[in-house]
Enzyme design. Structure first.
Site, PDB file in Angstrom:
ATOM      1  N   ASP A  88     -26.800  31.612 -53.746  1.00 36.11           N
ATOM      2  CA  ASP A  88     -26.281  32.584 -55.035  1.00 36.11           C
ATOM      3  C   ASP A  88     -25.505  31.650 -55.960  1.00 36.11           C
ATOM      4  O   ASP A  88     -25.154  30.439 -55.503  1.00 36.11           O
ATOM      5  CB  ASP A  88     -25.359  33.586 -54.538  1.00 36.11           C
ATOM      6  CG  ASP A  88     -24.152  33.173 -53.819  1.00 36.11           C
ATOM      7  OD1 ASP A  88     -23.812  32.007 -53.734  1.00 36.11           O
ATOM      8  OD2 ASP A  88     -23.371  33.935 -53.162  1.00 36.11           O
ATOM      9  N   GLY A  91     -20.717  33.225 -58.490  1.00 40.12           N
ATOM     10  CA  GLY A  91     -20.076  34.116 -59.398  1.00 40.12           C
ATOM     11  C   GLY A  91     -19.515  35.405 -58.537  1.00 40.12           C
ATOM     12  O   GLY A  91     -18.257  35.693 -58.886  1.00 40.12           O
ATOM     13  N   ASP A 142     -23.787  34.608 -63.227  1.00 39.73           N
ATOM     14  CA  ASP A 142     -23.365  35.703 -63.889  1.00 39.73           C
ATOM     15  C   ASP A 142     -22.296  36.399 -63.825  1.00 39.73           C
ATOM     16  O   ASP A 142     -21.346  36.076 -62.900  1.00 39.73           O
ATOM     17  CB  ASP A 142     -24.476  36.988 -63.430  1.00 39.73           C
ATOM     18  CG  ASP A 142     -24.342  37.401 -62.229  1.00 39.73           C
ATOM     19  OD1 ASP A 142     -23.894  36.283 -61.214  1.00 39.73           O
ATOM     20  OD2 ASP A 142     -24.849  38.220 -61.620  1.00 39.73           O
ATOM     21  N   ASP A 274     -30.759  40.757 -49.803  1.00 42.40           N
ATOM     22  CA  ASP A 274     -29.941  40.237 -48.912  1.00 42.40           C
ATOM     23  C   ASP A 274     -28.878  41.254 -48.550  1.00 42.40           C
ATOM     24  O   ASP A 274     -28.492  42.029 -49.650  1.00 42.40           O
ATOM     25  CB  ASP A 274     -29.209  38.993 -49.618  1.00 42.40           C
ATOM     26  CG  ASP A 274     -28.171  38.991 -50.380  1.00 42.40           C
ATOM     27  OD1 ASP A 274     -28.680  39.421 -51.574  1.00 42.40           O
ATOM     28  OD2 ASP A 274     -26.942  39.125 -50.164  1.00 42.40           O
ATOM     29  N   CYS A 312     -37.040  47.761 -28.842  1.00 44.32           N
ATOM     30  CA  CYS A 312     -36.699  46.477 -29.487  1.00 44.32           C
ATOM     31  C   CYS A 312     -37.058  45.324 -28.541  1.00 44.32           C
ATOM     32  O   CYS A 312     -36.898  45.320 -27.399  1.00 44.32           O
ATOM     33  CB  CYS A 312     -35.087  46.396 -29.860  1.00 44.32           C
ATOM     34  SG  CYS A 312     -34.736  44.780 -30.507  1.00 44.32           S
ATOM     35  N   CYS A 314     -35.858  42.180 -28.943  1.00 43.89           N
ATOM     36  CA  CYS A 314     -34.936  40.894 -29.286  1.00 43.89           C
ATOM     37  C   CYS A 314     -34.380  40.600 -27.710  1.00 43.89           C
ATOM     38  O   CYS A 314     -34.630  41.373 -26.771  1.00 43.89           O
ATOM     39  CB  CYS A 314     -33.739  41.491 -30.117  1.00 43.89           C
ATOM     40  SG  CYS A 314     -32.397  42.125 -29.456  1.00 43.89           S
ATOM     41  N   CYS A 317     -31.622  42.789 -25.960  1.00 46.64           N
ATOM     42  CA  CYS A 317     -32.582  44.155 -25.504  1.00 46.64           C
ATOM     43  C   CYS A 317     -33.350  43.717 -24.263  1.00 46.64           C
ATOM     44  O   CYS A 317     -33.416  44.619 -23.370  1.00 46.64           O
ATOM     45  CB  CYS A 317     -33.296  44.969 -26.507  1.00 46.64           C
ATOM     46  SG  CYS A 317     -32.254  45.706 -27.876  1.00 46.64           S
ATOM     47  N   HIS A 343     -29.484  41.195 -32.126  1.00 42.54           N
ATOM     48  CA  HIS A 343     -30.312  42.683 -32.155  1.00 42.54           C
ATOM     49  C   HIS A 343     -30.415  43.108 -33.495  1.00 42.54           C
ATOM     50  O   HIS A 343     -31.484  43.574 -33.904  1.00 42.54           O
ATOM     51  CB  HIS A 343     -29.620  43.438 -31.181  1.00 42.54           C
ATOM     52  CG  HIS A 343     -30.168  45.115 -31.603  1.00 42.54           C
ATOM     53  ND1 HIS A 343     -31.417  45.346 -31.051  1.00 42.54           N
ATOM     54  CD2 HIS A 343     -29.547  45.982 -32.294  1.00 42.54           C
ATOM     55  CE1 HIS A 343     -31.591  46.712 -31.525  1.00 42.54           C
ATOM     56  NE2 HIS A 343     -30.645  47.050 -32.510  1.00 42.54           N
TER      57      HIS A 343
END
Ligand code: ZN
Length: 382
Positions: A88, A91, A142, A274, A312, A314, A317, A343
């Site tokens: 970014d 700003g 910005d 994001d 899940c 992951c 899990c 997770h």
């Protein structure tokens, strides 16, 4: 740099080509505030399927400094991340975190929230810092006006942001064409996105889109949302702003959002997102699951041997029970942050994969309705 491969209604699926690899869109970018996604290693991020992450210019500029990172070959090498990176402009944090801000035509003077030392962020400086970080995608500086703001304040902010956008573009072209002696341009393939502001006013969004497109960037972001307006207002603003952006370029909605926000804004033609929500909420014990929201600290999980989310895949899990994760959280163990973050990021990135597949198969509407049912359902921990 961007290729649209499928459409389902207004939802788009595509590929974003960067110097560090291809990103399938729609994509969610985990937020790596200080050169790390909190509680994650780069290896964890690869394992959960992060294809691009975000770095915060404000934080890295103040500490350890972009010169120090440039001397180490840029942010990718410094943090051991070989996939794409977006930075970014700094700003947003200057306007939300820094002390004693003075805004002028040239830029914004402020004091560090860390030690009070004085800095100035100008459009050119924001471009230079990101050039030294070497991100694949850089954002223009910005102005982010606080809300509520009058129409007049928002209009002057849109005009200032447009003048800054033009200066940012000029600076990047200077760097590309031969450079600026004091700046190490780490990533020669770095592209730059403009940002459309204008609050929830469709007139101002239109004005901002016209001004930003007139400068010309490789992609466009919608900024200034998810700052306290209702989801309906946000969706309406995205719905009226996205069609003003070029069809064949990537569209990035900054700082959004919940799983429902993601699917709703993909439905309105957004390609990139994001948000700190999956990582921050994980550290607070709030987990996103295929059955809704689950608060791991709840006493009802004290002897629950099932995984956080039975659907899940992951690491957390696959290996640990709710009882164990609750114990770690209650005991204040740092492993709780790591396993919970793994997770939540897996859930977010898997949801985005589901969205991309649904767009390719023409079943996006079905996916969208199903996600709504999941998150409108009574939470596991009301
Ligand atoms: Zn999981």
């Amino acid at each position: 740099m961007f290729e649209l491969t499928h459409r389902d209604g207004t939802a788009r699926r595509g590929k974003l080509m960067t110097p560090h690899g291809v990103v399938e869109t729609p994509v969610f970018m985990p937020v790596g505030t200080q050169g790390t996604v909190k509680a994650m290693t780069a290896r964890d991020l690869e394992e959960v399927g992060a294809s691009i992450i975000l770095g915060n210019t404000y934080h890295l500029y103040l500490r350890p400094g972009d010169d120090l990172i440039a001397r180490r070959g840029g942010l990718h090498r410094f943090m051991g991340w070989s996939r794409p990176l977006l930075t970014d402009s700094g700003g947003y944090q200057v306007f939300s975190l820094a002390a004693r801000r003075t805004l002028g035509e040239d830029g914004v003077r402020f004091r560090s929230h860390l030690d009070g030392s004085a800095y100035e962020l100008t459009p050119e400086k924001a471009v230079d810092i990101q050039a030294q970080l070497g991100s694949d995608i850089a954002m223009v500086l910005d102005e982010c006006p606080g809300l509520p703001a009058t129409e007049e304040m928002l209009r002057s902010s849109v005009e200032l942001t447009a003048r800054w956008a033009s200066r940012c573009r000029t600076r990047l072209l200077e760097l590309r064409e031969g450079g600026v002696a004091s700046v190490t341009h780490i990533n020669k393939g770095q592209v730059q996105f403009g940002i459309v502001q204008g609050g929830t006013s469709s007139n101002l969004r239109q004005l901002s889109a016209e001004r930003t497109l007139a400068v010309g960037f490789e992609g466009y972001a919608i900024g200034g949302l998810s700052v306290g307006e209702s989801p309906e207002e946000m969706y309406r603003t995205v719905e009226s702003t996205a069609p003003l952006l070029p069809e064949k370029q990537p569209r990035y909605l900054m700082g959004v959002g919940t799983p429902v926000d993601l699917v709703e804004c993909v439905a309105r033609g957004i390609d990139m997102f994001d948000c700190v929500m999956p990582t921050r909420n994980a550290r607070n014990g709030q987990l996103f699951t295929s059955q809704g929201i689950l608060n791991i600290k709840n006493a009802r999980f004290a002897e629950d041997d099932s995984p956080v989310d039975p659907e899940c895949g992951c690491y957390s899990c696959r290996h640990f029970s709710r009882a164990y994760l609750r114990h770690l959280f209650v005991a204040g163990e740092i492993t709780a942050s790591a396993l919970n973050t793994l997770h939540n990021l897996y859930f977010y990135l898997d949801t985005m994969k589901g969205i991309r597949d649904a767009i390719a198969f023409g079943t996006f509407e079905k996916f969208r309705q199903s996600l709504h049912r999941t998150f409108s359902r009574r939470s596991l921990n009301p």
